[in-house]
Scaffold this motif. Structure first.
Motif, PDB file in Angstrom:
ATOM      1  N   UNK A  20       0.894  -1.325   0.075  1.00  0.00           N
ATOM      2  CA  UNK A  20      -0.094  -0.427   0.052  1.00  0.00           C
ATOM      3  C   UNK A  20       0.381   1.661   0.106  1.00  0.00           C
ATOM      4  N   UNK A  21       1.467   1.118   0.750  1.00  0.00           N
ATOM      5  CA  UNK A  21       2.463   2.256   1.046  1.00  0.00           C
ATOM      6  C   UNK A  21       3.289   2.737  -0.625  1.00  0.00           C
ATOM      7  N   UNK A  22       3.623   1.717  -1.465  1.00  0.00           N
ATOM      8  CA  UNK A  22       4.344   1.830  -2.664  1.00  0.00           C
ATOM      9  C   UNK A  22       3.100   2.706  -3.818  1.00  0.00           C
ATOM     10  N   UNK A  23       2.657   2.820  -3.184  1.00  0.00           N
ATOM     11  CA  UNK A  23       1.114   3.879  -4.635  1.00  0.00           C
ATOM     12  C   UNK A  23       0.844   4.486  -4.124  1.00  0.00           C
ATOM     13  N   UNK A  24       1.815   5.398  -3.428  1.00  0.00           N
ATOM     14  CA  UNK A  24       1.702   7.627  -3.524  1.00  0.00           C
ATOM     15  C   UNK A  24       2.835   7.617  -4.216  1.00  0.00           C
ATOM     16  N   UNK A  25       3.811   6.403  -4.573  1.00  0.00           N
ATOM     17  CA  UNK A  25       4.894   7.026  -5.401  1.00  0.00           C
ATOM     18  C   UNK A  25       4.464   7.611  -6.669  1.00  0.00           C
ATOM     19  N   UNK A  26       5.099   8.157  -7.454  1.00  0.00           N
ATOM     20  CA  UNK A  26       4.778   9.123  -8.996  1.00  0.00           C
ATOM     21  C   UNK A  26       4.381   7.802  -9.790  1.00  0.00           C
TER      22      UNK A  26
END
Ligand SMILES: Nc1nc2c(ncn2[C@@H]2O[C@H](COP(=O)(O)OP(=O)(O)OP(=O)(O)O)[C@@H](O)[C@H]2O)c(=O)[nH]1
Ligand SMILES: [Mg+2]
Length: 360
Positions: A20-26
């Motif tokens: 989930x944390x990776x979803x914030x990346x561009x």
């Protein structure tokens, strides 16, 4: 875009997983693509040959242009048998990739003529034939123009065996058009792209990257993952020439063996990855050498891999024509300039061995 699968954050063991944390990346890619990209490590997936075939079977019913990519270093091994089933009535462009591996002295026009003839022999009539190095960006512009010319506004499907460089090719086109780099995941491991990847073209049509079809005749499926970089050359191949007497043998690591039975003293030109050691011995000592040295002097295969490594199987050939290649699928080939030789070529059970008119 990565490998083409839909992203999910629920199940780390299924394809498409990303935390989930990776979803914030561009730019969000799945964990498997991330690992390939940054650590050059591949995670196995549960998809089978059939799953990939199903994805491709839909293309036959569509109306578009097919760009068939082959690896020029493994032309026959990467040919993709049964292409006509996916092609339907669609037009085909044939593209030979990895031209950077060919010795610089080789004329591209000659290779293209050879490809045209071979395609015809294999039952394919492409609209046109090209040679490129997707890796170096050579030939991309010309092919992109040909695609535009032959697609008549329709969709374009880039198809071929695993590892021929389809995704590298599409990345090169994207870079040419938008300047963006490495949009699609590529790797030295067969089976990198897992589903169709849709690249929108300007008129509402699309360019599709597709998962490669697995061809079990290729050497890549029998060597340890860590040795893939040894058998797949990265740079221009430096041909190695051996003058052999009758009853001499060449070993290519422990992956393949060529026995020269009869035909007088003559030269053998080996087009094999520079990283593979070629070992010459007497035919009468060859079996014993293999028993004692496979996994040691003769490697790959690795010693700890010997239990699963297939035994070498002998294929006999009488060379009747001048300029003949003896091909070990996915490993390379040996050229004989004069007819009249008797050869026995050994390769792991399952790996294709055949002769053809010389490529070079
Ligand atoms: N020498 C050389 N290597 C290339 C070239 N194009 C691709 N490669 C290498 O070939 C390997 C496979 O490239 P990919 O683009 O992932 O191949 P693919 O056809 O998309 O493979 P799948 O997705 O598994 O079907 C990688 O190691 C690339 O670096 C080229 O022009 N020259
Ligand atoms: Mg790919």
């Amino acid at each position: 875009m990565g490998c083409g699968v839909v992203l999910q954050t629920e199940n780390p063991n299924e394809i498409g997983y990303t935390p989930k944390s990776a979803l914030e990346k561009e730019v969000v890619i799945c964990q498997r693509c991330f690992r390939v990209k940054h650590y050059n490590e591949i995670q196995d997936v549960s998809l089978t040959d059939d799953d990939f075939l199903k994805i491709l079977n839909g293309i036959g019913q569509t109306d578009g242009l097919i760009v068939k990519v082959v690896d020029i270093f493994d032309f026959n091994g990467s040919w993709l048998p049964g292409l006509h089933r996916f092609v339907g009535h669609n037009n085909v462009l044939l593209v030979g990739n990895k031209a950077d591996l060919l010795p610089k002295s080789v004329k591209h026009s000659k290779v293209i003529n050879w490809m045209k003839k071979s395609a015809k022999d294999l039952g394919l009539k492409p609209m046109d034939v090209f040679l490129m190095s997707a890796h170096k960006g050579q030939g991309i512009k010309e092919i992109a123009e040909a695609i535009e010319h032959y697609r008549f506004g329709k969709d374009v499907y880039v198809v071929g065996c695993t590892n021929v460089g389809k995704s590298t090719f599409i990345n090169a086109i994207i870079k040419e058009v938008s300047g963006e780099k490495d949009v699609i995941t590529t790797s030295q491991y067969p089976g990198t792209t897992l589903d169709m990847i849709d690249i929108p073209l300007d008129n509402g049509a699309s360019l599709y990257d597709t998962p490669g079809i697995i061809n079990h005749h290729q050497m890549a499926h029998y060597v340890d993952k860590r040795d893939l970089k040894l058998i797949s050359p990265k740079k221009e191949i430096k041909p190695k020439i051996y003058q052999l007497n009758e009853e001499q043998t060449l070993y290519f690591g422990g992956l393949a063996r060529l026995d020269y039975i009869s035909g007088g003293r003559r030269s053998f030109t080996c087009y094999i990855s520079n990283e593979i050691n070629i070992h010459r011995t007497k035919l009468e000592k060859a079996d014993e050498l293999y028993r004692n040295q496979v996994g040691e002097l003769l490697q790959p295969p690795r010693k700890n891999q010997l239990d699963e490594f297939p035994e070498l199987v002998a294929h006999e050939f009488a060379i009747k024509h001048a300029k003949t290649d003896i091909v070990f699928s996915g490993l390379g080939w040996v050229t004989l300039n004069e007819p009249g030789a008797k050869i026995v070529a050994h390769a792991p059970k399952g790996v294709g061995v055949f002769i053809r008119e010389s490529l070079i």
